[in-house]
Structure formats: C-alpha cells, structure tokens
Design a protein around this motif. Sequence first.
Motif, PDB file in Angstrom:
ATOM      1  N   THR A  85       1.290  -1.587  -0.076  1.00 63.35           N
ATOM      2  CA  THR A  85       0.258  -0.110   0.033  1.00 63.35           C
ATOM      3  C   THR A  85       0.819   1.033   0.166  1.00 63.35           C
ATOM      4  OG1 THR A  85      -0.075   0.172   1.952  1.00 63.35           O
ATOM      5  CG2 THR A  85      -1.922  -1.258   0.866  1.00 63.35           C
ATOM      6  N   ASP A  86       0.702   2.506  -0.204  1.00 60.98           N
ATOM      7  CA  ASP A  86       0.982   3.543  -0.677  1.00 60.98           C
ATOM      8  C   ASP A  86       1.094   3.900   0.587  1.00 60.98           C
ATOM      9  OD1 ASP A  86       0.909   3.860  -3.163  1.00 60.98           O
ATOM     10  OD2 ASP A  86      -0.581   6.227  -3.021  1.00 60.98           O
ATOM     11  N   LYS A 102       5.424   4.453   1.369  1.00 59.62           N
ATOM     12  CA  LYS A 102       5.530   5.407   1.223  1.00 59.62           C
ATOM     13  C   LYS A 102       5.261   6.825   1.960  1.00 59.62           C
ATOM     14  CE  LYS A 102       3.428   5.335  -3.757  1.00 59.62           C
ATOM     15  NZ  LYS A 102       3.058   6.436  -4.508  1.00 59.62           N
ATOM     16  N   GLU A 103       4.378   6.474   3.170  1.00 58.88           N
ATOM     17  CA  GLU A 103       4.091   7.128   3.947  1.00 58.88           C
ATOM     18  C   GLU A 103       4.073   7.274   5.128  1.00 58.88           C
ATOM     19  OE1 GLU A 103      -0.148   7.342   3.294  1.00 58.88           O
ATOM     20  OE2 GLU A 103       0.146   7.997   0.578  1.00 58.88           O
ATOM     21  N   GLU A 105       3.254  12.087   3.935  1.00 55.79           N
ATOM     22  CA  GLU A 105       1.822  12.592   2.259  1.00 55.79           C
ATOM     23  C   GLU A 105       2.770  14.012   1.706  1.00 55.79           C
ATOM     24  OE1 GLU A 105      -0.623  11.252   1.556  1.00 55.79           O
ATOM     25  OE2 GLU A 105      -2.188  10.797   3.085  1.00 55.79           O
ATOM     26  N   ARG A 126      -3.912  -2.841  -6.284  1.00 50.92           N
ATOM     27  CA  ARG A 126      -3.117  -1.859  -6.087  1.00 50.92           C
ATOM     28  C   ARG A 126      -2.921  -0.743  -7.298  1.00 50.92           C
ATOM     29  NH1 ARG A 126      -4.272  -1.945  -1.554  1.00 50.92           N
ATOM     30  NH2 ARG A 126      -5.432  -0.736  -2.113  1.00 50.92           N
ATOM     31  N   CYS A 151      -3.253   3.735  -8.293  1.00 51.55           N
ATOM     32  CA  CYS A 151      -2.192   4.820  -8.275  1.00 51.55           C
ATOM     33  C   CYS A 151      -3.440   6.022  -8.805  1.00 51.55           C
ATOM     34  CB  CYS A 151      -1.545   4.274  -9.530  1.00 51.55           C
ATOM     35  SG  CYS A 151      -0.221   5.025  -9.411  1.00 51.55           S
ATOM     36  N   GLY A 173      -7.319   2.559   0.049  1.00 55.53           N
ATOM     37  CA  GLY A 173      -6.156   2.075  -0.034  1.00 55.53           C
ATOM     38  C   GLY A 173      -5.299   1.481   1.002  1.00 55.53           C
TER      39      GLY A 173
END
Length: 408
Positions: free
Chosen positions: A57-58, A62-63, A113, A203, A207, A257
Amino acid sequence: MIQRLKGTRDILPGEIAKWQYIEKIAKETFEQYGYDEIRVPVIEKIELFQRGVGDTTDIVQKEMYVFEDKGERTIALRPEGTAGVVRAYLENGMSSLPSPTKLWYAMPMYRYENVQKGRQREFTQIGAELFGSSSYMADVEVIKMIMTLLDRLNIKDIELNINSIGCKNCRKEYQEALRNFIRPNLDKHCDVCKTRFEKNPMRILDCKEKECKELNKGAPCILDFLCDECKQHFESFKNSLSDLGIEFKVDSGIVRGLDYYTKTVFEFVSKIDGLTVVAGGRYDGLVEELDGVPTPAIGFASGVERLLSIFEQNNPEMNFEKNPEYFIAYIGENANSYATKLVSQLRDKGIYAEKDIVGRSLKAQLKFADKKNAKYVITIGDSEIETEKATRKEMETGKEEEIDIRTL
Ligand code: ATP
Ligand code: MG
C-alpha cells in the motif's frame, strides 16, 4: 523563531470549540449504536502495519513515519486506526466479549504525504470498528450511523459511493484478469505499480499517477467477477440501503488504499470539493491475518479536518464563542475582595464569571468586559457591599436592574 513542521497544524482556541462539538456529536451518535471508545498507542511495531495495512500500500510503502528507538526496535507512528484497534482487541481478549463488539476512536494519525488541501502529515481521524458480524446488516447499520452523524452536523452535499471488492476466492480470478489487462502496457506504468503487479495488481488501479490512471481506463470490473456469496451480500446491502431511503452510487473504481478490505467498501465524498470525508469497508480477513481466530469485521474513518471544513461551510451562522455570563467590576480594595468572593461563588455554581486580576482601573475593567462580550456587568463599590444590592447591567440592551447580591 522555530516553526511547526510542514503538514502539521495548531488547533487554536477559536477553532477548538468546533472540534469539541464534532467529537461530542460523534460520541453521542456512536454510543446510541452501541459503540465504546478505545484509545491505542501512537507508536507500534512496524510489522503491525506491514501485515495489517499491507506492504504494497501507499501508506506502508511511501507514507509511514518509521524510526529506530534506543532499544533498536523498528517503530512506526500510527498511519491509521484499524490495525492498532484490531491488535488491542486481540491482545486484551476482547474477542470473548458479546459479539458484535463495537469500538470507536478519535485519534491523530501520521503520514508522510504530499501536503496539499485536505492532506496533512498529522491529521485526526474519528473512526469505528465492528467485530463479529459477516452479515450485510452490519454494513447497513454502519452506513446509517455515518449518515446520522453527517445529518446531525448539518453536513449536506455529500455523496455515498459504494462498491464490492469481493473476497479471497473471487479476487483470485479477478486479479488474473487484471494482470492480463495490464501486462501488455506494464512497462509504461510507474515503478511502484511495477512492484505491485505480481503481488497485488488491484493496487495499480488506485495509483494516483496521471499516466497510470490513463492506462487503467477500460480495466476489467471486479463486480463482474464476484462469487455467489459476495454477489448476494452486495445485493442485500444495496436493497437494504434503498429500503432505508439511503441514496448511493455504485462506483466500481473504489478499491481503497488499504489491503485488508473485502466485500463492501464505501466512500462519502463532498460534492463541493471532491474530497473524501468518510471512508471504510469490510475486512473479514484482518483479524486472522493478525493471528486472531477468523472474525468478520467492518469499519470506517473520517478525517476530522476535512469534516470540519465542510461543517464550517454548512453552518456559517453557528456561534461557538464562549462569553462570560457575569463580569464583576470593583471600585476600591474592599470591593476587590468582595468581588473576588462573589466571582468564586458564581463559578462554584457552574456559571462562567470573570473579574479583573490585573489591577486595572474601573474604566479599563469595563472595557475588558465589553471585549469579552460579557452578558451582565455588576459593579461593586462600598454602598453595594453595605446594602448587598447592586445594579446588574445587560450589556447587549443596556437594560439595568436592581438585584439582591445574595440571590446571585
Ligand atoms: P486517499 O486515497 O485520499 O489518500 P486513503 O485511502 O489514504 O485516501 P483512508 O486511509 O481510508 O484514506 O483515510 C480515511 C479518511 O481519513 C479519508 O477519507 C480522509 O478524510 C482522511 N485522511 C486520510 N489521509 C489524510 C491526510 N493526509 N490528511 C487529512 N485527512 C486524511
Ligand atoms: Mg492516502
């Protein structure tokens, strides 16, 4: 001067009353549906979110805010509430409570974010989780509860979008179809999508990259792949919503998400700015994924900052200012101590009362009372002390009334 970190906010006194109001209405509403409040730690082992939210997952890729503590443990700041609540539910033996078990929370979350409107790095979610019902009836109850909350906050112009993303069984076939669709153009997708192709192609549909979005157009639709059980669940859910007069739109593009969702997923979207204010869904596999006995569950979370901004747009007239009921002014030292006693008596009775504690002149005291928008002003001097009678002035109308101080 040291400034706050990007993506964080100070919630100042003028705004806090609105937060408290939203939290109060949420608490009252959730309690009427049988939810108890829970609070879980901000810090958790990183594995909880890798396994709970999903490592494709984002949020996780990434977060997440991750750091090593002095004991060399890898720790994450909570990016969402569900994984921690499920952990607490299991760790504290709550699965032996009468089922369904219903929990709600209001807690800050942390995500690294791209900061923009409605997207911060520290934000607050009000959310709820329901454990122990696999029935569509639980889904309907959750939706109805959110509608009630939005209604009570006089929040309008919100659209409910729903979808079903199936279960482990039907998703297998769908993922294969999706891979077949994506494969010929996979090299044109972003790098993150490429890493998700094998493990979790759904997923890729979520995007946010412009080019990927374009490539995703015409992808096979999950609703065409639902197994009989998932199809039946979705039909019953939709029928029951209509029965309750709840309007909704089916949006087969909603995948959410977080990896743990199954069957019903939903989003409440603002028609004004297109931002999602409440989002959630069913997660029948998560409790088992986190080493509990298989337990169906459903939950949602709402971003309070987004909720607040829509609340303000919908309720511009609502006044949250707290003004003193009484301001007790004084002339002279005797009157000062008399006024001090009087103001504490009023406060002991639960009344918001103020008096000068700076040592100002009478004129300055009255100016302050005016600035604070006090409802009544009483001025104490020697004769008021002697007769225990005073003039009470209503500031808005200028009306004056003789009162017995002992009755205050
Ligand atoms: P998106 O696709 O918009 O990033 P998400 O899938 O990350 O959404 P959830 O994790 O389901 O969103 O969060 C639920 C709700 O919490 C959102 O609908 C939104 O109201 C709020 N929210 C999520 N991320 C943020 C953020 N960075 N800042 C403020 N509110 C947020
Ligand atoms: Mg997000």
